[in-house]
Design a protein around this motif. Sequence first.
Motif, PDB file in Angstrom:
ATOM      1  N   PHE A 249       0.841  -1.201   0.000  1.00  0.00           N
ATOM      2  CA  PHE A 249       0.000   0.000   0.000  1.00  0.00           C
ATOM      3  C   PHE A 249       0.877   1.251   0.000  1.00  0.00           C
ATOM      4  CE2 PHE A 249      -2.212   3.470   2.125  1.00  0.00           C
ATOM      5  CZ  PHE A 249      -3.425   3.486   1.469  1.00  0.00           C
ATOM      6  N   VAL A 250       1.873   1.273   0.873  1.00  0.00           N
ATOM      7  CA  VAL A 250       2.769   2.428   0.962  1.00  0.00           C
ATOM      8  C   VAL A 250       3.514   2.630  -0.350  1.00  0.00           C
ATOM      9  CG1 VAL A 250       4.770   3.385   2.164  1.00  0.00           C
ATOM     10  CG2 VAL A 250       3.010   2.159   3.461  1.00  0.00           C
ATOM     11  N   GLU A 251       3.933   1.534  -0.978  1.00  0.00           N
ATOM     12  CA  GLU A 251       4.635   1.627  -2.269  1.00  0.00           C
ATOM     13  C   GLU A 251       3.734   2.220  -3.340  1.00  0.00           C
ATOM     14  OE1 GLU A 251       7.609  -2.273  -1.775  1.00  0.00           O
ATOM     15  OE2 GLU A 251       5.746  -2.415  -2.937  1.00  0.00           O
ATOM     16  N   LEU A 252       2.481   1.791  -3.368  1.00  0.00           N
ATOM     17  CA  LEU A 252       1.547   2.293  -4.378  1.00  0.00           C
ATOM     18  C   LEU A 252       1.259   3.775  -4.185  1.00  0.00           C
ATOM     19  CD1 LEU A 252      -0.897  -0.737  -4.554  1.00  0.00           C
ATOM     20  CD2 LEU A 252       0.360   0.211  -6.496  1.00  0.00           C
ATOM     21  N   VAL A 253       1.083   4.205  -2.944  1.00  0.00           N
ATOM     22  CA  VAL A 253       0.860   5.630  -2.676  1.00  0.00           C
ATOM     23  C   VAL A 253       2.046   6.439  -3.201  1.00  0.00           C
ATOM     24  CG1 VAL A 253       0.678   7.374  -0.857  1.00  0.00           C
ATOM     25  CG2 VAL A 253      -0.674   5.279  -0.715  1.00  0.00           C
ATOM     26  N   ARG A 254       3.264   5.931  -2.950  1.00  0.00           N
ATOM     27  CA  ARG A 254       4.470   6.629  -3.407  1.00  0.00           C
ATOM     28  C   ARG A 254       4.530   6.651  -4.937  1.00  0.00           C
ATOM     29  NH1 ARG A 254       8.885   3.990  -0.427  1.00  0.00           N
ATOM     30  NH2 ARG A 254       7.915   5.082   1.319  1.00  0.00           N
ATOM     31  N   GLU A 255       4.171   5.526  -5.573  1.00  0.00           N
ATOM     32  CA  GLU A 255       4.193   5.446  -7.035  1.00  0.00           C
ATOM     33  C   GLU A 255       3.221   6.438  -7.657  1.00  0.00           C
ATOM     34  OE1 GLU A 255       3.003   2.262 -10.562  1.00  0.00           O
ATOM     35  OE2 GLU A 255       3.394   1.517  -8.530  1.00  0.00           O
ATOM     36  N   VAL A 256       1.993   6.500  -7.109  1.00  0.00           N
ATOM     37  CA  VAL A 256       0.998   7.430  -7.646  1.00  0.00           C
ATOM     38  C   VAL A 256       1.442   8.871  -7.409  1.00  0.00           C
ATOM     39  CG1 VAL A 256      -1.381   8.237  -7.433  1.00  0.00           C
ATOM     40  CG2 VAL A 256      -0.889   5.780  -7.395  1.00  0.00           C
ATOM     41  N   GLU A 257       1.968   9.142  -6.230  1.00  0.00           N
ATOM     42  CA  GLU A 257       2.433  10.499  -5.920  1.00  0.00           C
ATOM     43  C   GLU A 257       3.534  10.926  -6.882  1.00  0.00           C
ATOM     44  OE1 GLU A 257       4.928  12.234  -2.291  1.00  0.00           O
ATOM     45  OE2 GLU A 257       2.853  11.789  -1.717  1.00  0.00           O
ATOM     46  N   ASP A 258       4.470  10.039  -7.172  1.00  0.00           N
ATOM     47  CA  ASP A 258       5.552  10.363  -8.100  1.00  0.00           C
ATOM     48  C   ASP A 258       5.014  10.683  -9.495  1.00  0.00           C
ATOM     49  OD1 ASP A 258       7.408   9.997  -6.094  1.00  0.00           O
ATOM     50  OD2 ASP A 258       8.022   7.992  -6.757  1.00  0.00           O
ATOM     51  N   LYS A 259       4.036   9.905  -9.927  1.00  0.00           N
ATOM     52  CA  LYS A 259       3.451  10.163 -11.251  1.00  0.00           C
ATOM     53  C   LYS A 259       2.701  11.492 -11.268  1.00  0.00           C
ATOM     54  CE  LYS A 259       2.957   5.312 -12.672  1.00  0.00           C
ATOM     55  NZ  LYS A 259       3.782   5.401 -13.897  1.00  0.00           N
ATOM     56  N   MET A 260       2.027  11.826 -10.172  1.00  0.00           N
ATOM     57  CA  MET A 260       1.319  13.087 -10.077  1.00  0.00           C
ATOM     58  C   MET A 260       2.290  14.267 -10.110  1.00  0.00           C
ATOM     59  SD  MET A 260      -1.989  12.765  -9.991  1.00  0.00           S
ATOM     60  CE  MET A 260      -2.494  14.301  -9.226  1.00  0.00           C
ATOM     61  N   ILE A 261       3.446  14.106  -9.476  1.00  0.00           N
ATOM     62  CA  ILE A 261       4.464  15.174  -9.503  1.00  0.00           C
ATOM     63  C   ILE A 261       4.940  15.418 -10.923  1.00  0.00           C
ATOM     64  CG2 ILE A 261       6.821  15.750  -8.796  1.00  0.00           C
ATOM     65  CD1 ILE A 261       6.227  14.329  -6.132  1.00  0.00           C
ATOM     66  N   VAL A 262       5.173  14.329 -11.664  1.00  0.00           N
ATOM     67  CA  VAL A 262       5.601  14.468 -13.058  1.00  0.00           C
ATOM     68  C   VAL A 262       4.519  15.172 -13.884  1.00  0.00           C
ATOM     69  CG1 VAL A 262       6.195  13.209 -15.163  1.00  0.00           C
ATOM     70  CG2 VAL A 262       7.135  12.489 -12.970  1.00  0.00           C
ATOM     71  N   LEU A 263       3.268  14.762 -13.706  1.00  0.00           N
ATOM     72  CA  LEU A 263       2.167  15.393 -14.444  1.00  0.00           C
ATOM     73  C   LEU A 263       2.041  16.875 -14.108  1.00  0.00           C
ATOM     74  CD1 LEU A 263      -0.713  12.740 -14.318  1.00  0.00           C
ATOM     75  CD2 LEU A 263       0.645  13.426 -16.283  1.00  0.00           C
ATOM     76  N   GLY A 264       2.407  17.223 -12.876  1.00  0.00           N
ATOM     77  CA  GLY A 264       2.317  18.621 -12.463  1.00  0.00           C
ATOM     78  C   GLY A 264       3.547  19.433 -12.805  1.00  0.00           C
ATOM     79  N   GLY A 265       4.420  18.886 -13.631  1.00  0.00           N
ATOM     80  CA  GLY A 265       5.613  19.615 -14.034  1.00  0.00           C
ATOM     81  C   GLY A 265       6.651  19.711 -12.941  1.00  0.00           C
ATOM     82  N   GLY A 266       6.661  18.701 -12.066  1.00  0.00           N
ATOM     83  CA  GLY A 266       7.638  18.685 -10.985  1.00  0.00           C
ATOM     84  C   GLY A 266       7.146  19.295  -9.698  1.00  0.00           C
ATOM     85  N   LYS A 267       5.849  19.709  -9.699  1.00  0.00           N
ATOM     86  CA  LYS A 267       5.279  20.323  -8.495  1.00  0.00           C
ATOM     87  C   LYS A 267       4.061  19.538  -8.059  1.00  0.00           C
ATOM     88  CE  LYS A 267       6.687  24.983  -9.905  1.00  0.00           C
ATOM     89  NZ  LYS A 267       6.214  26.351 -10.220  1.00  0.00           N
ATOM     90  N   ILE A 268       3.757  19.575  -6.778  1.00  0.00           N
ATOM     91  CA  ILE A 268       2.543  18.934  -6.277  1.00  0.00           C
ATOM     92  C   ILE A 268       1.981  19.760  -5.126  1.00  0.00           C
ATOM     93  CG2 ILE A 268       3.696  17.470  -4.545  1.00  0.00           C
ATOM     94  CD1 ILE A 268       1.684  15.261  -5.383  1.00  0.00           C
TER      95      ILE A 268
END
Length: 268
Positions: A249-268
């Motif tokens: 679960f913790v790994e998946l949260v981190r994976e989704v968060e990382d992808k969201m940061i990329v989609l946000g141009g490096g910002k979240i």
Amino acid sequence: MIKFTDTPLNNIIELKNVSQSYDGGKSYVIQDLNLLIEDKPAQGQFIVLLGASGCGKSTVLRYISGLQEPTSGEILLYEKKLASGQHVGMVFQQYSSFPWLTVLENVALGLEYQGLGKKERNEKAMEMLKLVGLQGHENKFAQYPTLSGGQLQRVAIARSLLVNPDILLMDEPFGALDINTRLQMQELLLEIWHKIHPTIIFVTHDISEAVYLGDDIYMMKAPPSLITEHVKVDLPLNRNHETKRQKRFVELVREVEDKMIVLGGGKI
């Protein structure tokens, strides 16, 4: 852009090359968006849409519900074009019950529009109220503070499922709730999913909530919007609060968060 592959399963919802412009085609807020959701018998699906504010997540739900038509493209339900006037129930963040009607009358309202008699629609509404834990509240008016925020959202869920038990659209439905009520509503939603197996499409900004509830997470980029990322949530279908402490679960949260940061141009 995500490429969706058809399988032998029946399609329950499909958006094909959907675009949205509000200035006659000079610019697009959504462009060539595709989404395919297949029916999994005796299981249903729990789809979560994630993305920055303004990327069109709520608009996608409005397309599927029949509340909005795209500028171009097709919306298919059960492999047929969404007909004019056809609606799928949707649960919003804001409480959407009619305060001058009782809980029972609110839940049964969709069946009244379908022409069912009072006795039949009230019987069906009571069955749904039992499912969402509102038995004993049916004669109360659906308004705050007579009912709590969580109870009002239960009314909305019951009303939506009664009209169409196969599809439940939810637009940040728990965003206005306190944390304890939000956690309780997450458990209720999983219970409903396992009991009647609807296909749920759920919009949230909470990554932990997305991973806990969903079995597929689709992420949308900023306008012109597309679905560009997909994370398959490979957790057991039966989940509880202990699931959130598991390593995966913790790994998946981190994976989704990382992808969201990329989609946000490096910002979240």
